[in-house]
Scaffold this active site. Structure first.
Site, PDB file in Angstrom:
ATOM      1  N   HIS A 229       0.792  -1.232   0.000  1.00 31.58           N
ATOM      2  CA  HIS A 229       0.000   0.000   0.000  1.00 31.58           C
ATOM      3  C   HIS A 229       0.818   1.272   0.000  1.00 31.58           C
ATOM      4  O   HIS A 229       0.341   2.310  -0.430  1.00 31.58           O
ATOM      5  CB  HIS A 229      -1.014  -0.026   1.138  1.00 31.58           C
ATOM      6  CG  HIS A 229      -2.190  -0.813   0.712  1.00 31.58           C
ATOM      7  ND1 HIS A 229      -2.220  -2.172   0.808  1.00 31.58           N
ATOM      8  CD2 HIS A 229      -3.325  -0.440   0.066  1.00 31.58           C
ATOM      9  CE1 HIS A 229      -3.335  -2.600   0.280  1.00 31.58           C
ATOM     10  NE2 HIS A 229      -4.028  -1.587  -0.185  1.00 31.58           N
ATOM     11  N   GLU A 474     -10.814 -11.250  -4.374  1.00 35.60           N
ATOM     12  CA  GLU A 474      -9.368 -11.096  -4.155  1.00 35.60           C
ATOM     13  C   GLU A 474      -8.775 -12.273  -3.382  1.00 35.60           C
ATOM     14  O   GLU A 474      -7.602 -12.275  -3.047  1.00 35.60           O
ATOM     15  CB  GLU A 474      -9.072  -9.763  -3.458  1.00 35.60           C
ATOM     16  CG  GLU A 474      -9.830  -9.509  -2.178  1.00 35.60           C
ATOM     17  CD  GLU A 474      -9.548  -8.136  -1.596  1.00 35.60           C
ATOM     18  OE1 GLU A 474      -8.602  -7.462  -2.031  1.00 35.60           O
ATOM     19  OE2 GLU A 474     -10.280  -7.730  -0.681  1.00 35.60           O
ATOM     20  N   ASP A 498      -4.375  -8.529  -4.233  1.00 27.92           N
ATOM     21  CA  ASP A 498      -4.432  -9.617  -3.253  1.00 27.92           C
ATOM     22  C   ASP A 498      -4.653 -10.959  -3.926  1.00 27.92           C
ATOM     23  O   ASP A 498      -4.152 -11.976  -3.456  1.00 27.92           O
ATOM     24  CB  ASP A 498      -5.548  -9.350  -2.234  1.00 27.92           C
ATOM     25  CG  ASP A 498      -5.076  -8.401  -1.147  1.00 27.92           C
ATOM     26  OD1 ASP A 498      -3.932  -8.544  -0.705  1.00 27.92           O
ATOM     27  OD2 ASP A 498      -5.843  -7.499  -0.766  1.00 27.92           O
ATOM     28  N   CYS A 545     -10.239  -3.448  -9.949  1.00 24.94           N
ATOM     29  CA  CYS A 545      -9.732  -2.249  -9.270  1.00 24.94           C
ATOM     30  C   CYS A 545      -8.335  -2.482  -8.689  1.00 24.94           C
ATOM     31  O   CYS A 545      -7.812  -1.632  -7.980  1.00 24.94           O
ATOM     32  CB  CYS A 545     -10.703  -1.764  -8.205  1.00 24.94           C
ATOM     33  SG  CYS A 545     -11.013  -2.976  -6.927  1.00 24.94           S
TER      34      CYS A 545
HETATM   35  C1  PEP Z   1      -6.581  -5.510  -4.422  1.00 24.81           C
HETATM   36  O1  PEP Z   1      -6.269  -6.327  -3.547  1.00 24.81           O
HETATM   37  O2  PEP Z   1      -6.340  -5.660  -5.632  1.00 24.81           O
HETATM   38  C2  PEP Z   1      -7.252  -4.259  -4.046  1.00 24.81           C
HETATM   39  C3  PEP Z   1      -7.700  -3.418  -4.946  1.00 24.81           C
HETATM   40  O3  PEP Z   1      -7.356  -3.984  -2.722  1.00 24.81           O
HETATM   41  P1  PEP Z   1      -6.139  -3.435  -1.841  1.00 24.81           P
HETATM   42  O4  PEP Z   1      -5.010  -3.122  -2.778  1.00 24.81           O
HETATM   43  O5  PEP Z   1      -6.637  -2.256  -1.113  1.00 24.81           O
HETATM   44  O6  PEP Z   1      -5.845  -4.582  -0.931  1.00 24.81           O
HETATM   45 MG    MG Z   2      -7.113  -6.137  -1.577  1.00 20.01          MG
END
Ligand code: PEP
Ligand code: MG
Length: 615
Positions: A229, A474, A498, A545
């Site tokens: 992140h 995910e 994920d 996403c």
């Molecule tokens: C993902 O896991 O692709 C996602 C969009 O969620 P995050 O990156 O916030 O875990």
């Molecule tokens: Mg995720």
């Protein structure tokens, strides 16, 4: 796929890049006239920043001395023990990193870190600090500083030069404990000189949230992978960043001029004039390209053969909303609500959450705003929720996201109430992270209905009808049961970040295995295809996403698999639109089918790259 270790010092700027821009970057690095030593890492957020170094962990920390009551002693001792344990974990992580260095650097740093670990375990130092807390009723931070001061002075007075130098090490160890006690990241970066480059051992997503791109030019740190992140946050703030650059440790001083090349994963310390001007030229060329792409803002994303695609933005922080609107986003495909919980010790109230969400919904009139319930846990920890998490062996597999929300229903109810209230002001959708079973979705829907009924009884205005309730795909188990989940969900959003991590058992935030992280692995693609087909059969919307949605290398494949809605960091949107405008949907679908017949990730990558080269 390249497998060399990141973080070494090298004369040649061999690019360690995110796959999509590999070719362009390879050329850029080969043409790089910097004959000087550079530090390599993972280029996680493209762009070039040049500015003075600010060593996040290098400065003094402010400690307030406080007399504590007898009944507080236990608590202070526990805080101190936790800070020591955290310091030891950090040192062990750095030691792993140090092993990837070349030559004597690995050995030297290894010795130094061993010495630090030894001090943290030393009975006299730790015992002395505890004694101060207990006998002098002194708060933990002040006890550490006082004891460290005495030990360091004793060393400084010694005749032997080696022993004198140990005084500085003792101070460093003390500062590390104090930083862990005071959670120094709260202090922010606002006081820095504009354009500063933040250098640190590790930068958390919460630290990144405090970075204002008008003040911070970019950042580089020793630890971290490309899909964690911190990296996502850097990309969405448009801050050039290099992570996993282990050789930064001890290699930079406050005030050094630093170049962070987030496109090629290179950090240059004190560049020569020629090197600096070459990077400045490249920076200008990138700005011109961004400017050219921004002209597409009001152009509809339609492929050459007429397929309309919907492009949405991912939001990490509310302040990015202007950027999303400016990039021409048709809504928000993923609003990560973690920002509401970061850098604070208390929890946000329903009113506070409602106000924050309403602002975003109102900034997107009539357009969908997809708000995800809290996805805390694993690498995404915040201090306000720290108490809910015990230390576990596998935090990514533990109490994360929806699991925490269902265990702490108050937390979930407050979030849902805020979403329902903000939903009265626009088009809000609710998204659930880390769903693995149908039962979880049903349980949330039940809670949502009861929260709505309670608000209605209190005559509070809420979304009517209730917002659509969607789930993130995910977890491999969710993808494999997508047909069942489609029966209880109103929409799907594929979280490829994920999904890749859990399918391949690769920590997305861990630089040592970053070279194995590959969304083009056939297993990941098959899970995506399975979920997409389940959604299409059930006639529910499906979007992507995860980071591959904002990566032009993947656009043909994403669309070829049947997805028509992509959500990404606003900075990526113009480039994706430009790719769509040049794409032939029929050809992309055929290529996706060909790719899905493959079982080798290398062959898949080649088929995709060849397709991208010619279309
Ligand atoms: C993902 O896991 O692709 C996602 C969009 O969620 P995050 O990156 O916030 O875990
Ligand atoms: Mg995720």
């Amino acid at each position: 796929m390249k497998t060399e270790k990141p973080g070494k010092k090298t004369k040649r700027a061999a690019p360690r890049t995110r796959a999509p821009e590999k070719r362009a970057k390879a050329k850029a690095a080969a043409a790089d006239p910097c004959g000087q030593e550079v530090i390599e890492g993972l280029g996680v957020s493209p762009g070039i920043a040049i500015g003075p170094a600010h060593l996040r962990d290098g400065g003094d920390v402010q400690v307030v001395e406080r007399q504590i009551a007898k009944r507080e002693v236990e608590g202070e001792l526990e805080r101190f023990q936790n800070a020591v344990a955290q310091s030891l974990r950090q040192i062990s992580k750095l030691k792993t990193k140090a092993k990837t260095f070349h030559g004597t650097a690995a050995e030297e740093l290894g010795y130094l870190l061993d010495a630090h670990a030894h001090m943290l375990k030393s009975r006299s130092l730790v015992g002395g600090i505890k004694h101060r807390i207990q006998a002098r009723l002194c708060n933990a931070e002040a006890a550490v500083m006082a004891e460290i001061g005495i030990v360091a002075r004793n060393f400084a007075e010694m005749d032997d030069a080696y022993l004198r130098s140990r005084g500085q090490e003792v101070r460093e160890v003390g500062l590390r404990i104090v930083r862990n006690l005071t959670k120094a990241s709260f202090s922010g970066f606002d006081h820095l000189e504009p354009g500063s480059i933040v250098i640190a051992e590790e930068i958390t997503p919460a630290d990144t949230a405090l970075m204002d791109p008008r003040i911070i030019g970019g950042f580089a740190c020793a630890i971290g992978g490309a899909e964690g992140h911190t990296a996502i946050m850097a990309r969405s703030l448009g801050l050039p960043a290099v992570l996993g650059a282990g050789a930064l440790i001890g290699g930079v001083s406050n005030g050094d001029t630093v170049i962070v090349d987030g496109s090629n994963g290179v950090v240059v310390i004190n560049p020569t004039a020629a090197c600096r001007s070459s990077y400045e030229r490249r920076r200008k060329a990138m700005a011109r390209e961004t400017q050219a792409l921004s002209r597409l803002r009001n152009v509809e994303p339609v492929t050459r053969d007429g397929t309309r695609v919907t492009l949405l933005a991912n939001l990490e922080l509310p302040r990015e909303i202007g950027q999303a609107v400016a990039a021409g986003a048709e809504g928000i495909g993923l609003l990560r609500t973690e920002f509401l919980f970061m850098n604070r010790d208390d929890l946000p109230s329903e009113d506070e959450q409602t106000a924050a969400l309403s602002e975003i919904v109102e900034a997107m009139p009539g357009r969908p705003v997809t708000v995800r319930t809290l996805d805390i846990g694993g690498e995404k920890l915040t201090s306000s929720l720290g108490a809910h998490f015990a230390e576990t062996q596998n935090p990514a597999l533990g109490l994360r996201a929806i699991r925490l929300s269902l265990k702490e229903p108050k937390l979930l109810e407050t979030q849902l109430a805020a979403m329902l209230r903000a939903g009265a002001k626009g088009n809000l959708r609710i998204l659930l992270p880390m769903i693995s079973t149908v039962a979880e979705v049903k349980e949330v829907r039940k809670i949502l209905t009861s929260v709505a009924a309670r608000l209605k009884r209190r005559k509070v205005r809420i979304a009517d009808p209730l917002p659509p309730l969607g789930v993130m795909i995910e977890i491999p188990g969710a993808a494999l049961t997508a047909d069942a989940l489609a029966k209880v969900s109103d929409f799907f959003a594929i979280g490829s970040n994920d999904l890749t991590m859990y399918t391949l058992a690769i920590d997305r935030g861990e630089e040592s295995v970053a070279h194995l992280y590959n969304p083009l692995h056939p297993s990941v693609l098959r899970l995506m295809q399975f979920a997409i087909q389940a959604a299409l059969r059930a006639r529910i919307p499906i979007s992507i996403c995860g980071e591959i949605a904002g990566d032009a290398r993947f656009t043909a494949l994403n669309l070829g698999l049947g997805v028509r809605e992509l959500s990404m960091g606003a900075n990526a949107l113009p480039r994706i639109k430009s790719r769509i405008l040049n794409l032939d949907m029929q050809a992309a679908t055929q290529r996706a089918q060909m790719i899905m017949d493959q079982y080798d990730a290398g062959r898949i990558a080649a088929l995709l790259d060849d397709f991208n080269d010619v279309s």
